[in-house]
Design an enzyme around this catalytic site. Structure first.
Site: not given
Lengths: 174, 174
Positions: A67, A88, A119
């Site tokens: 990711h 996003q 994250f």
């Protein structure tokens, strides 16, 4: 596309359509094609989640490492996958103020230094304030719990990507 | 690059360099980074092979499905990964005569219809005549044996790609 159409796909076509439901991990869709035909979209999703769950912990960390950072270099350079870019930008991460961008970058680095993976959060279920808050909080987590939490986020992202690809009406009669 | 330099890489850099040692399966390198530092290139290779071996059979089939056809559409369209392009061209697959190309395409389709994954062979260890012969023979295999055989070929490809990336001199003292 409904589930009957999905079940009629050759693996190459299946892979083209579903190859990124788990970010940059085409092996996941390629693996579950072995279980085709699927009774419903839920059955397809279950197969994907089960495949993820059977991976060793290193494999789950591998998925996380595929990711991109949120609001990171790939967003700035235009090298995100189409799915990530849309997610996003919908969360407002392509329009951060300078101080927010700096804070996000600092926390991303802190998180990666602590856990050794980036994250991951389902951006479509959060806005930028919420994402920053959770990133800050999760930097304090314990490693195994955080890995499990991040994998749950991978599944939420996957769920929404699947919903965007397959119509969820009556299940196919098999 | 020697193994000390490999061990000093952040996961993002490790991923950029080793992400395609198993074709289009960056999750494999991303997963084994969890075991960094590695004593030697052999230790890194062992970790990769062990990760592959622990996958369920569907996951092994997933890896195979991430491979392109030999002398197939990706070669013709210029959409192969750099590694595959070099390997296929070194084996002479970019310079097949018309009859050879037709024969290869027919056998590839026959193989995929039978097994549900593409024919995988370490092209750098074979020439085109040998590849055609083995493709023809392996079309007759039993499914589980053929899957195992194909995974062995994935490992041979991976071994040679790793050899091209890491110097194999004295092991690193840890």
């Amino acid at each position: 596309m409904d589930i009957s159409a999905v079940n009629a796909l050759a693996y190459e076509e299946f892979e083209k359509i579903f190859g990124n439901v788990v970010e940059k991990c085409p092996i996941v869709a390629a693996a579950v094609w072995s279980q085709c035909p699927f009774k419903s979209l839920t059955a397809l999703e279950d197969a994907i989640f089960e495949f993820i769950d059977t991976l060793p912990e290193s494999g789950k960390e591998g998925i996380l490492r595929c990711h991109p950072d949120l609001a990171g270099r790939d967003l700035q350079m235009g090298t995100l996958t189409q799915e990530s870019r849309e997610e996003q930008s919908r969360a407002g991460l392509d329009a951060l103020e300078s101080a927010e961008r700096t804070r996000m970058a600092q926390l991303n680095e802190e998180y990666k230094a602590r856990f050794g993976f980036p994250f991951v959060i389902c951006a479509r279920m959060n806005d930028k304030a919420n994402i920053l808050r959770q990133l800050s909080e999760r930097c304090q987590s314990e490693r195994a719990a955080e890995r499990a939490r991040a994998v749950e986020e991978v599944k939420k992202i996957c769920h929404l990507r699947l919903q965007g690809l397959v119509r969820t009406d009556a299940p196919n009669k098999l």
